[in-house]
Motif scaffolding. Sequence first.
Motif, short mmCIF file in Angstrom:
data_model
loop_
_atom_site.label_atom_id
_atom_site.label_comp_id
_atom_site.label_asym_id
_atom_site.label_seq_id
_atom_site.Cartn_x
_atom_site.Cartn_y
_atom_site.Cartn_z
N PHE A 98 0.66 -0.80 0.13
CA PHE A 98 0.31 -0.29 -0.21
C PHE A 98 0.68 1.19 0.58
O PHE A 98 0.61 1.91 -1.01
CB PHE A 98 -0.63 -0.27 1.04
CG PHE A 98 0.06 0.03 2.59
CD1 PHE A 98 0.17 -1.09 3.18
CD2 PHE A 98 0.34 1.08 3.04
CE1 PHE A 98 0.94 -1.04 4.62
CE2 PHE A 98 1.55 0.85 4.18
CZ PHE A 98 1.89 -0.17 5.23
N ASN A 99 2.00 1.46 0.33
CA ASN A 99 2.52 2.42 1.08
C ASN A 99 3.84 2.22 -0.39
O ASN A 99 4.84 2.98 0.01
CB ASN A 99 3.11 2.53 2.08
CG ASN A 99 4.28 1.71 2.58
OD1 ASN A 99 4.65 0.68 1.62
ND2 ASN A 99 5.11 1.40 3.67
N SER A 100 3.50 1.48 -1.41
CA SER A 100 4.92 1.57 -2.49
C SER A 100 4.46 2.84 -3.53
O SER A 100 3.14 2.03 -4.38
CB SER A 100 5.22 0.45 -2.63
OG SER A 100 5.81 0.76 -3.85
N PRO A 101 3.72 3.88 -4.83
CA PRO A 101 3.74 4.66 -4.64
C PRO A 101 3.13 3.83 -6.52
O PRO A 101 4.58 3.14 -7.04
CB PRO A 101 4.32 5.85 -5.64
CG PRO A 101 5.79 5.79 -4.28
CD PRO A 101 5.37 5.03 -3.54
#
Lengths: 113, 110
Positions: A98-101
């Motif tokens: 989720f926190n990886s663009p």
Amino acid sequence: NAGVTQTPKFQVLKTGQSMTLQCAQDMNHNSMYWYRQDPGMGLRLIYYSASEGTTDKGEVPNGYNVSRLNKREFSLRLESAAPSQTSVYFCASNSEGFNSPLHFGNGTRLTVT
Amino acid sequence: SQKIEQNSEALNIQEGKTATLTCNYTNYSPAYLQWYRQDPGRGPVFLLLIRENEKEKRKERLKVTFDTTLKQSLFHITASQPADSATYLCAPYNFNKFYFGSGTKLNVKP
């Protein structure tokens, strides 16, 4: 640093023809995605690959197949093109989770007549 | 099924003003939400990520809020410039996937 590279940039097909859209990333990302973008519809996920060797269906997989050839490459195949598949296709990749663009290519504009 | 709504009409503002874009979602509760910028003929570019336990996130002239009660995220650009003109997409994260809104086009006039 090329990022995500998609080929071709433009393509015109006749109904019933087949073609493969190519995507390659040079960021050593685990996950790769194929989206289509239509006016007023936003980006819709077709297929994704969470890691090399795995693929899963997204929201609109019908009429498409994918291959995760290796960690770098993820191709999208239209076996028998239909006018409803006229769209702009984007490939994307990210490290994981989720926190990886998402990093997107610049798209393939496909017209099916 | 989950639904994401962004204003389909373009937002026209004067240079120097604050632009505020809205993203509403229904039928699910994303724990994370990302915002992207898209220029004509290009792929989306990541701007900001906000988590459900973060009410607000800032990056330079950008600010994002996330209200899980209202099921809404607001995206603000302060001191807007003509170079900020683009389409902005929100992408709530759910079940290991990002679902995108259709975007709002921002026009900043000099």
